[in-house]
Design a protein around this motif. Structure first.
Motif, mmCIF file in Angstrom:
data_model
loop_
_atom_site.group_PDB
_atom_site.id
_atom_site.type_symbol
_atom_site.label_atom_id
_atom_site.label_comp_id
_atom_site.label_asym_id
_atom_site.label_seq_id
_atom_site.Cartn_x
_atom_site.Cartn_y
_atom_site.Cartn_z
ATOM 1 N N VAL A 1 0.807 -1.217 0.000
ATOM 2 C CA VAL A 1 0.000 0.000 0.000
ATOM 3 C C VAL A 1 0.846 1.277 0.000
ATOM 4 N N ASP A 2 2.035 1.224 0.581
ATOM 5 C CA ASP A 2 2.899 2.406 0.554
ATOM 6 C C ASP A 2 3.276 2.757 -0.885
ATOM 7 N N MET A 3 3.663 1.743 -1.637
ATOM 8 C CA MET A 3 4.065 1.971 -3.024
ATOM 9 C C MET A 3 2.867 2.307 -3.908
ATOM 10 N N TYR A 4 1.779 1.576 -3.725
ATOM 11 C CA TYR A 4 0.599 1.825 -4.543
ATOM 12 C C TYR A 4 0.061 3.235 -4.298
ATOM 13 N N ALA A 5 0.020 3.642 -3.046
ATOM 14 C CA ALA A 5 -0.486 4.972 -2.704
ATOM 15 C C ALA A 5 0.361 6.068 -3.344
ATOM 16 N N MET A 6 1.677 5.891 -3.342
ATOM 17 C CA MET A 6 2.551 6.900 -3.941
ATOM 18 C C MET A 6 2.382 6.949 -5.456
ATOM 19 N N VAL A 7 2.214 5.801 -6.095
ATOM 20 C CA VAL A 7 1.966 5.774 -7.542
ATOM 21 C C VAL A 7 0.670 6.516 -7.866
ATOM 22 N N LEU A 8 -0.363 6.306 -7.065
ATOM 23 C CA LEU A 8 -1.645 6.994 -7.273
ATOM 24 C C LEU A 8 -1.485 8.507 -7.078
ATOM 25 N N ALA A 9 -0.740 8.892 -6.042
ATOM 26 C CA ALA A 9 -0.547 10.320 -5.766
ATOM 27 C C ALA A 9 0.255 10.996 -6.881
#
Length: 267
Positions: free
Chosen positions: A128-136
């Motif tokens: 989720v840390d990586m996915y959230a940053m990609v989304l942001a």
């Protein structure tokens, strides 16, 4: 020109600078037997070398089967299609020959089907840390094609047992007034809720409170002026070199308009 010159290149470098998986994108001068064919864009394939460059152990890379997606893209059932479409691996022949890669792919697809059926939450199967940053970062660019599920590339990390998105095909930089942000008007899944409206994978993704919190934190990071300042400082020398290549064929091109939009978006 296909990926809007430096836009895709800058996206790739931003993901690399933040430890996120991406397909390396660069420009090369192309010659055959001394004949100059101009400047070409070079994009990394979805294979083992991509994972090695990004410091990951070999594991399956896969995506949704999009054979029929374009028939439904402008249809009311587009979101439903993403929910029923199956996942297909890259380098299928190599995967079939490897027992470990085959098992990993089968396990990852089971997790994703459970997620689509709301039997397991996003934070249980994704990093989720990586996915959230990609989304942001997609929000920073004001364009979401690269993280749309019909276009998204995924990697199962055998060391963490989690799935990571691979940044790819994010060629536009647009003002937020056009499309807004990915997290706008999403419905969180409350503890006593068994199911939310099942019409879009993105809705299921953002319904996870853990992932949504990480996404808000990531938005706060990319919204800081210093985030972009450092990015441009880090790539300054390389960008000048790449621009010198592009200007040989497209002397009037400038990245300044895209840069201005990025700084407007972060406000």
């Amino acid at each position: 020109r296909t990926r809007n010159y430096l836009n895709e290149w800058f996206y790739s470098r931003m993901l690399t600078n933040n430890g996120l998986l991406n397909s390396h994108y660069d420009f090369v001068k192309f010659e055959i037997n001394g004949e100059n064919f101009g400047v070409y864009a070079l994009e990394e394939a979805m294979e083992k070398d991509l994972l090695i460059r990004n410091g990951r152990k070999e594991g399956p890379i896969f995506t949704l089967d999009t054979d029929l997606v374009h028939l439904y893209y402008y249809s009311p059932i587009y979101g439903e299609y993403n929910l029923i479409a199956s996942f297909i691996p890259y380098q299928k022949s190599k995967l079939i020959e490897s027992d470990s890669l085959k098992r990993q792919f089968e396990y990852a697809t089971i997790l994703l089907e459970q997620f689509k059926n709301q039997e397991i939450s996003a934070s249980k199967i994704f990093n989720v840390d990586m996915y959230a940053m990609v989304l942001a970062i997609s929000d920073l660019f004001g364009h979401f094609h690269g993280v749309s599920w019909h276009n998204l590339k995924l990697y199962y990390n055998p060391e963490t047992d989690l799935i990571e998105p691979i940044g790819f095909d994010q060629s536009e930089i647009k003002d937020l007034s056009i499309d807004g942000i990915l997290g706008f008007e999403r419905k969180l899944k409350l503890k006593n809720e068994q199911i939310i409206e099942r019409n879009d994978i993105q809705h299921l993704l953002f319904s996870d409170t853990i992932l949504f919190k990480k996404y808000i934190e990531a938005l706060e990071i990319v919204s800081e002026k210093k985030f972009l300042d450092k990015m441009f400082e880090d790539v300054n020398d390389e960008m000048k070199q790449v621009l010198s290549y592009i200007h040989k064929d497209f002397p009037m091109y400038t990245f300044e308009n895209s840069k201005e939009i990025l700084y407007i978006i972060k406000k």
